[in-house]
Design a protein around this motif. Structure first.
Motif, PDB file in Angstrom:
ATOM      1  N   ALA A   1      -3.451  13.035  10.218  1.00 51.47           N
ATOM      2  CA  ALA A   1      -4.183  11.992   9.497  1.00 51.47           C
ATOM      3  C   ALA A   1      -3.232  11.118   8.700  1.00 51.47           C
ATOM      4  O   ALA A   1      -2.184  11.566   8.219  1.00 51.47           O
ATOM      5  CB  ALA A   1      -5.218  12.604   8.567  1.00 51.47           C
ATOM      6  N   LEU A   2      -3.609   9.860   8.572  1.00 50.91           N
ATOM      7  CA  LEU A   2      -2.903   8.904   7.723  1.00 50.91           C
ATOM      8  C   LEU A   2      -3.868   8.415   6.651  1.00 50.91           C
ATOM      9  O   LEU A   2      -4.951   7.901   6.955  1.00 50.91           O
ATOM     10  CB  LEU A   2      -2.397   7.715   8.539  1.00 50.91           C
ATOM     11  N   ASP A   3      -3.485   8.596   5.360  1.00 49.33           N
ATOM     12  CA  ASP A   3      -4.241   8.055   4.231  1.00 49.33           C
ATOM     13  C   ASP A   3      -3.484   6.855   3.682  1.00 49.33           C
ATOM     14  O   ASP A   3      -2.297   6.948   3.364  1.00 49.33           O
ATOM     15  CB  ASP A   3      -4.390   9.102   3.122  1.00 49.33           C
ATOM     16  N   VAL A   4      -4.155   5.737   3.598  1.00 52.92           N
ATOM     17  CA  VAL A   4      -3.551   4.513   3.067  1.00 52.92           C
ATOM     18  C   VAL A   4      -4.319   4.123   1.804  1.00 52.92           C
ATOM     19  O   VAL A   4      -5.548   4.012   1.813  1.00 52.92           O
ATOM     20  CB  VAL A   4      -3.604   3.376   4.102  1.00 52.92           C
ATOM     21  N   THR A   5      -3.562   3.893   0.725  1.00 47.81           N
ATOM     22  CA  THR A   5      -4.181   3.652  -0.575  1.00 47.81           C
ATOM     23  C   THR A   5      -3.738   2.311  -1.145  1.00 47.81           C
ATOM     24  O   THR A   5      -2.549   1.960  -1.114  1.00 47.81           O
ATOM     25  CB  THR A   5      -3.807   4.768  -1.571  1.00 47.81           C
ATOM     26  N   THR A   6      -4.714   1.569  -1.648  1.00 43.91           N
ATOM     27  CA  THR A   6      -4.457   0.359  -2.428  1.00 43.91           C
ATOM     28  C   THR A   6      -4.828   0.656  -3.871  1.00 43.91           C
ATOM     29  O   THR A   6      -5.146   1.796  -4.231  1.00 43.91           O
ATOM     30  CB  THR A   6      -5.298  -0.810  -1.905  1.00 43.91           C
ATOM     31  N   GLU A   7      -4.828  -0.364  -4.693  1.00 46.66           N
ATOM     32  CA  GLU A   7      -5.206  -0.152  -6.092  1.00 46.66           C
ATOM     33  C   GLU A   7      -6.668   0.273  -6.221  1.00 46.66           C
ATOM     34  O   GLU A   7      -7.047   0.926  -7.192  1.00 46.66           O
ATOM     35  CB  GLU A   7      -4.989  -1.441  -6.893  1.00 46.66           C
ATOM     36  N   ASN A   8      -7.487  -0.095  -5.223  1.00 47.40           N
ATOM     37  CA  ASN A   8      -8.923   0.116  -5.361  1.00 47.40           C
ATOM     38  C   ASN A   8      -9.486   1.246  -4.509  1.00 47.40           C
ATOM     39  O   ASN A   8     -10.553   1.785  -4.833  1.00 47.40           O
ATOM     40  CB  ASN A   8      -9.674  -1.176  -4.995  1.00 47.40           C
ATOM     41  N   GLN A   9      -8.826   1.617  -3.424  1.00 54.25           N
ATOM     42  CA  GLN A   9      -9.444   2.592  -2.530  1.00 54.25           C
ATOM     43  C   GLN A   9      -8.419   3.222  -1.602  1.00 54.25           C
ATOM     44  O   GLN A   9      -7.253   2.802  -1.533  1.00 54.25           O
ATOM     45  CB  GLN A   9     -10.515   1.908  -1.680  1.00 54.25           C
ATOM     46  N   THR A  10      -8.903   4.254  -0.865  1.00 58.31           N
ATOM     47  CA  THR A  10      -8.113   4.922   0.157  1.00 58.31           C
ATOM     48  C   THR A  10      -8.906   4.924   1.461  1.00 58.31           C
ATOM     49  O   THR A  10     -10.084   5.278   1.483  1.00 58.31           O
ATOM     50  CB  THR A  10      -7.782   6.368  -0.245  1.00 58.31           C
ATOM     51  N   LEU A  11      -8.259   4.505   2.543  1.00 59.25           N
ATOM     52  CA  LEU A  11      -8.843   4.592   3.870  1.00 59.25           C
ATOM     53  C   LEU A  11      -7.966   5.510   4.731  1.00 59.25           C
ATOM     54  O   LEU A  11      -6.751   5.578   4.548  1.00 59.25           O
ATOM     55  CB  LEU A  11      -8.923   3.220   4.534  1.00 59.25           C
ATOM     56  N   SER A  12      -8.635   6.204   5.669  1.00 57.84           N
ATOM     57  CA  SER A  12      -7.914   7.167   6.509  1.00 57.84           C
ATOM     58  C   SER A  12      -8.224   6.944   7.982  1.00 57.84           C
ATOM     59  O   SER A  12      -9.286   6.442   8.338  1.00 57.84           O
ATOM     60  CB  SER A  12      -8.295   8.603   6.124  1.00 57.84           C
ATOM     61  N   ASP A  13      -7.277   7.324   8.816  1.00 61.44           N
ATOM     62  CA  ASP A  13      -7.475   7.370  10.256  1.00 61.44           C
ATOM     63  C   ASP A  13      -6.631   8.525  10.773  1.00 61.44           C
ATOM     64  O   ASP A  13      -5.768   9.054  10.057  1.00 61.44           O
ATOM     65  CB  ASP A  13      -7.042   6.043  10.900  1.00 61.44           C
ATOM     66  N   GLU A  14      -6.878   8.943  12.003  1.00 61.30           N
ATOM     67  CA  GLU A  14      -6.120  10.064  12.548  1.00 61.30           C
ATOM     68  C   GLU A  14      -5.721   9.798  13.984  1.00 61.30           C
ATOM     69  O   GLU A  14      -6.307   8.953  14.671  1.00 61.30           O
ATOM     70  CB  GLU A  14      -6.934  11.351  12.465  1.00 61.30           C
ATOM     71  N   VAL A  15      -4.707  10.540  14.425  1.00 55.42           N
ATOM     72  CA  VAL A  15      -4.216  10.441  15.790  1.00 55.42           C
ATOM     73  C   VAL A  15      -4.085  11.848  16.347  1.00 55.42           C
ATOM     74  O   VAL A  15      -3.774  12.798  15.609  1.00 55.42           O
ATOM     75  CB  VAL A  15      -2.859   9.699  15.832  1.00 55.42           C
ATOM     76  N   GLN A  16      -4.369  11.995  17.637  1.00 56.75           N
ATOM     77  CA  GLN A  16      -4.184  13.292  18.301  1.00 56.75           C
ATOM     78  C   GLN A  16      -2.893  13.272  19.087  1.00 56.75           C
ATOM     79  O   GLN A  16      -2.615  12.315  19.825  1.00 56.75           O
ATOM     80  CB  GLN A  16      -5.353  13.587  19.237  1.00 56.75           C
TER      81      GLN A  16
ATOM     82  N   VAL B   1       0.854  -1.180   0.000  1.00 59.31           N
ATOM     83  CA  VAL B   1       0.000   0.000   0.000  1.00 59.31           C
ATOM     84  C   VAL B   1       0.892   1.232   0.000  1.00 59.31           C
ATOM     85  O   VAL B   1       2.103   1.145   0.225  1.00 59.31           O
ATOM     86  CB  VAL B   1      -0.915   0.025   1.246  1.00 59.31           C
ATOM     87  N   THR B   2       0.281   2.399  -0.248  1.00 63.84           N
ATOM     88  CA  THR B   2       1.016   3.652  -0.149  1.00 63.84           C
ATOM     89  C   THR B   2       0.497   4.436   1.049  1.00 63.84           C
ATOM     90  O   THR B   2      -0.672   4.325   1.429  1.00 63.84           O
ATOM     91  CB  THR B   2       0.869   4.503  -1.415  1.00 63.84           C
ATOM     92  N   TYR B   3       1.383   5.225   1.643  1.00 72.17           N
ATOM     93  CA  TYR B   3       1.071   5.969   2.855  1.00 72.17           C
ATOM     94  C   TYR B   3       1.198   7.460   2.588  1.00 72.17           C
ATOM     95  O   TYR B   3       2.094   7.907   1.848  1.00 72.17           O
ATOM     96  CB  TYR B   3       2.030   5.602   3.985  1.00 72.17           C
ATOM     97  N   GLN B   4       0.344   8.249   3.208  1.00 71.12           N
ATOM     98  CA  GLN B   4       0.478   9.697   3.154  1.00 71.12           C
ATOM     99  C   GLN B   4      -0.030  10.294   4.460  1.00 71.12           C
ATOM    100  O   GLN B   4      -1.202  10.173   4.812  1.00 71.12           O
ATOM    101  CB  GLN B   4      -0.324  10.284   1.987  1.00 71.12           C
ATOM    102  N   TRP B   5       0.891  10.909   5.191  1.00 70.34           N
ATOM    103  CA  TRP B   5       0.546  11.580   6.451  1.00 70.34           C
ATOM    104  C   TRP B   5       0.351  13.060   6.180  1.00 70.34           C
ATOM    105  O   TRP B   5       1.043  13.672   5.366  1.00 70.34           O
ATOM    106  CB  TRP B   5       1.661  11.404   7.471  1.00 70.34           C
ATOM    107  N   ARG B   6      -0.589  13.669   6.913  1.00 76.57           N
ATOM    108  CA  ARG B   6      -0.838  15.108   6.736  1.00 76.57           C
ATOM    109  C   ARG B   6      -1.386  15.685   8.038  1.00 76.57           C
ATOM    110  O   ARG B   6      -2.057  14.997   8.798  1.00 76.57           O
ATOM    111  CB  ARG B   6      -1.811  15.364   5.591  1.00 76.57           C
ATOM    112  N   GLN B   7      -1.087  16.955   8.275  1.00 70.44           N
ATOM    113  CA  GLN B   7      -1.597  17.639   9.456  1.00 70.44           C
ATOM    114  C   GLN B   7      -3.006  18.143   9.181  1.00 70.44           C
ATOM    115  O   GLN B   7      -3.265  18.800   8.165  1.00 70.44           O
ATOM    116  CB  GLN B   7      -0.694  18.817   9.830  1.00 70.44           C
ATOM    117  N   LEU B   8      -3.924  17.851  10.089  1.00 74.01           N
ATOM    118  CA  LEU B   8      -5.298  18.336   9.972  1.00 74.01           C
ATOM    119  C   LEU B   8      -5.510  19.638  10.732  1.00 74.01           C
ATOM    120  O   LEU B   8      -6.216  20.531  10.256  1.00 74.01           O
ATOM    121  CB  LEU B   8      -6.277  17.282  10.503  1.00 74.01           C
ATOM    122  N   SER B   9      -4.922  19.725  11.938  1.00 73.78           N
ATOM    123  CA  SER B   9      -5.100  20.933  12.750  1.00 73.78           C
ATOM    124  C   SER B   9      -3.999  21.010  13.780  1.00 73.78           C
ATOM    125  O   SER B   9      -3.271  20.045  14.016  1.00 73.78           O
ATOM    126  CB  SER B   9      -6.469  20.927  13.436  1.00 73.78           C
ATOM    127  N   GLY B  10      -3.892  22.172  14.422  1.00 74.04           N
ATOM    128  CA  GLY B  10      -2.901  22.370  15.467  1.00 74.04           C
ATOM    129  C   GLY B  10      -2.563  23.827  15.610  1.00 74.04           C
ATOM    130  O   GLY B  10      -2.794  24.625  14.679  1.00 74.04           O
TER     131      GLY B  10
END
Length: 819
Positions: free
Chosen positions: A108-123, A72-81
């Motif tokens: 937030a962490l976005d994880v992508t496969t060939e078919n979709q992207t799922l996300s989760d976040e941590v504080q 899978v591919t990973y992409q981290w990004r800041q949502l707020s702060g």
């Protein structure tokens, strides 16, 4: 998010301790998963880190149940702060993150496969580690200027508490202490968790032995657990003992009365010998009663509460056909069988359950037989306003829930008192919150108490005597003001009485050889804690301080100080709370609209422990006078309440460490000293006031002000609940139930989320204390908004804290679940 994820820190190594800082909980989103593809994304648990350190994020990502790795591919990004979260390697699974400012960040962490992207976040909550120079050059000189006297300034009653077994290990949570018939050599102590411990009745005793351990079957927590024990009158011959405890069964919570047999080989009760004599379903977790004892008639008496919740929603108190809300009387004979109904029980031929001896009780918490007359005295815990002492009679209806004490319930109602027996005495909730019944004194060491009934209050620690007045009535006298959570009383074979502190200590009621009270200055100007020519200003013998998360006091501004005798030090306990030496003084000015109205002093007396005192400022604002009891007045259009010493200890509970406020998470902040601004912890350490050097964990621990918007609503709300509610609502606290509102408790361990209340449902059809996403249907919010009997906090507050309410509402609204 899963708790097993790891936190890696570069630079100075820091292992953050949840027990001190409170691991975040409920602040982020739930794990993301797609059942169709088998992709699961967990960004990690909420974190608290130090601003100077670098965080390595370490997610758990699986594909078809196997670590996803590079599939899978990973992409981290800041949502707020409040600042920038610099993510190095944002497209890697475990990037490095640094932060430009303190506060709460959502990543937030976005994880992508060939078919979709799922996300989760941590504080991530970012704090500073305490550092820098001291705000003071030396510790204040305080040899006599601001020192608590050895004795409390309370009217002398001729009694005092002494510690009969100073070397005995803690028995926490201690709820009972008895002796076996004919055995003067040993005590048997009940731990609410499900253990019975035995120890020798000698002042030098320093060890305990296990007499019975049934923790494997006891449902413990709040008002549940091992609640009572008694030996069969013929224990020396038959070896039978009876225990009362709560347990979980297939049908839910139940109270059990069980017989256990003595094992001569091990000299203990055999856990495998249990025979359940009586089991009764408990509809709620509170009001279990639980005491059992054999009466002078040889019958076994059992006390049960009304089944719980609040206000007796099932009407058990006035239902003589149920075993709840009643005192039972059964005949176990020689102990070899089950039980039979005594032929002289009041309802043996009808009109109620045959086991019932008396009813109309809310929660009988500790009762006893007068060893001389056989009279049965009982303390019944009240609902919102009154605690009562009852003298139990055969077939008596003691009023609950038609009445609370001598008053109709609810207070706004009228009621038919026909056939109801009123209490011998009552007291309101300015004196205490939960009565603990005691004993009629029949000892020889205190002849002036002969024939007096002694009882206490679990929350305030106050102890009273009830003495016959010679004309059929009784006189009430305050004997002691203590800082103990009085869970029970005990009586030895000589008739001498003991007080049991839930925290695990035993205290004997003995004579006061001094015979006089201590002296506390009648005015603030009589103290050396304040400048002689300006009493509003603290003297040079004290250390001023501030805290991070304030206790709500109806818009009052506060100024605080601590005073420690010269040559003494302050230790820090395992929960981060300051433990002060005898002689210490904590003080606090209260101002409404800038005007001084009250000063409170909390004094650590060498002989009497912590006692609170209130001073009312005069109209000229040049001095304040000591009050001996409660007082209410209107100040600038709002009601202000001055507490009595007993009321002080309703909030300053023993289980919370008494002092409140002075603890690591509260003190870790900057303060403006006369010559510089510096961190308070560093200052206290630098001037030698702390017994031990601060650890990195302690220097990095902080609570959060309700108005400090750089931090999340979750961190601010949890800090507020800690400072305003956890004094009562924590394990062993007087608030009852299973709540644990300390900052150190994980959100899932607070017993808030989707938990049914034990009190009033406030009109909700399916009430819960906290409903994720729905503050309007959360009892926590509704009680904070309420100014009536169900208000929280229940004491000394008549104004709503709108700012805190807004933050807590926002926090609850943002919760998706109880994780």
């Amino acid at each position: 998010m899963k708790p097993g994820n790891r936190l890696k820190i570069i630079g100075s190594v820091l292992l953050m301790c949840c027990a001190l800082i409170g691991c975040g909980g409920g602040g982020g989103s739930a794990d993301r998963a797609d059942d169709a593809t088998g992709l699961s994304v967990d960004a990690g648990v909420d974190r608290t880190v130090v601003s100077s350190d670098t965080l390595f994020l370490d997610p758990l990502v699986t594909l078809d149940g196997i670590d996803a790795g590079n599939r899978v591919t990973y992409q981290w990004r800041q949502l707020s702060g409040p600042g920038s979260a610099v993510i190095s390697g944002a497209s890697s699974a475990t990037p490095e993150v640094t932060f430009s400012a303190n506060g709460s960040y959502r990543i937030a962490l976005d994880v992508t496969t060939e078919n979709q992207t799922l996300s989760d976040e941590v504080q991530v909550t970012v704090n500073s580690r305490a550092s820098g120079n001291s705000g003071l050059e030396t510790a204040p000189f305080n040899t006599s200027q601001c020192i608590a006297p050895a004795d409390a300034a309370i009217p002398t009653s001729g009694v005092r508490l002494m510690t009969p077994y100073p070397e005995l290990p803690s028995l926490s949570p201690l709820v009972g202490l008895i002796k076996a018939p004919g055995d003067t050599t040993h005590w048997y102590a009940l731990r609410q968790t499900g253990e019975v411990m035995r120890f020798i009745d000698e002042p030098s005793v320093n060890s305990l032995t296990s007499f019975l351990d049934i923790r494997d079957r006891v449902d413990y927590g709040g008002e549940k657990g091992l609640l009572g024990m008694t030996f069969h009158p013929d224990f020396a011959d038959n070896g039978y003992a009876y225990l009362s405890y709560t347990a979980s069964s297939l049908s839910g919570l139940e109270s059990r009365i069980s017989r256990f047999s003595y094992n001569n080989a091990t000299q203990t009760l055999d856990p495998a010998s249990e025979r359940i004599i009586l089991a009764i379903r408990q509809p709620y977790a509170n009001h279990n009663g639980g005491q059992i004892d054999f009466g002078p008639d040889g019958m076994l008496y059992i006390g049960f509460g009304d089944g719980g919740s609040g206000g007796d929603p099932d009407g058990n108190g006035q239902n003589s056909y149920t075993l709840l809300g009643a005192l039972l009387r059964i005949d176990v004979g020689d102990g070899s069988g089950s039980y039979t109904i005594p032929s002289d029980n009041p309802f043996v031929t009808g009109g109620g359950a045959p086991e019932v001896f008396a009813y109309g009780l809310r929660n009988p918490w500790r009762w006893s037989f007068d060893r001389l007359t056989g009279a049965l005295w009982l303390g019944d815990v009240g609902q919102n306003e009154y605690e009562e002492v009852d003298l139990i009679t055969r077939g008596g209806n003691f009023g609950w829930n038609t009445m609370e004490g001598e008053h109709c319930f609810p207070a706004s109602s009228t009621c038919d008192r026909t056939g109801l027996l009123l209490p011998v005495t009552e007291y309101d909730h300015t004196q205490g919150l939960a009565i603990t019944g005691g004993y009629v004194y029949r000892g020889s060491e205190l002849p002036f108490l002969q024939g007096s009934y002694l009882y206490g209050d679990y929350a305030s620690g106050r102890v009273w005597s009830l003495q016959p007045n010679g004309t059929g009535g009784y006189l009430t006298e305050t004997l002691l003001d203590t800082s103990l959570n009085i869970a029970s009383f005990a009586e030895d074979q000589n008739g001498e009485l003991y007080i049991l502190n839930l925290a695990g200590t035993i205290h004997k009621i003995t004579g006061d050889e001094g015979g006089s009270a201590g002296t506390v200055p009648a005015t603030l100007s009589g103290w050396g804690c304040f400048q002689p020519d300006d009493v509003a200003t603290f003297s040079d013998s004290v250390i001023p301080y501030e805290i991070n998360s304030l206790l709500w006091s109806d818009f009052a501004g506060k100024e605080r100080f601590m005073a420690i005798p010269s040559g003494s030090t302050v230790s820090i306990d395992t929960q981060g709370r300051f433990v002060y030496p005898p002689g210490s003084v904590l003080g606090k000015h209260f101002r409404i609209n800038g005007r001084l109205i009250e000063t409170r002093l909390l004094l650590n007396h060498e002989h009497d422990g912590w006692v609170g005192y209130s001073y009312e400022w005069n109209s000229e604002l040049d001095d304040a006078e000591l009050l001996t009891d409660t007082r209410d007045k209107v100040v600038d259009g709002q009601s202000w309440h001055y507490p009595s010493p007993a009321e002080c200890l309703l909030c300053h509970t023993d289980v919370a460490g008494i002092t409140l406020g002075p603890e690591i998470g509260q003190i870790n902040r900057d303060f403006v000293y006369p010559d510089t601004t510096a961190n308070q912890l560093i200052t206290l350490e630098s001037i030698g006031l702390l017994a031990d050097s601060l650890t990195d964990e302690q220097k990095s621990t902080a609570f959060y002000a309700i108005d400090d918007s750089v931090y999340s609503t979750e961190r601010r709300a949890r800090s507020y609940l800690h400072s305003n509610c956890a004094g009562c609502h924590q394990p062993g606290g007087p608030g009852g139930g299973d709540l644990d509102l300390r900052m150190s408790a994980a959100f899932s361990a607070t017993a808030l989320c989707n938990r049914a209340p034990q009190g009033d449902n406030l009109g909700l059809t399916a009430p819960v204390l906290l409903k994720p996403g729905d503050p309007d249907n959360s009892i926590l919010v509704l009680r904070m908004e309420n100014l009536g009997d169900v208000r929280m906090p229940p004491l000394a507050s008549s104004e709503v804290d709108a700012q805190a309410l807004s933050v807590i509402r926002e926090w609850i609204a943002g919760l998706a679940n109880c994780d």
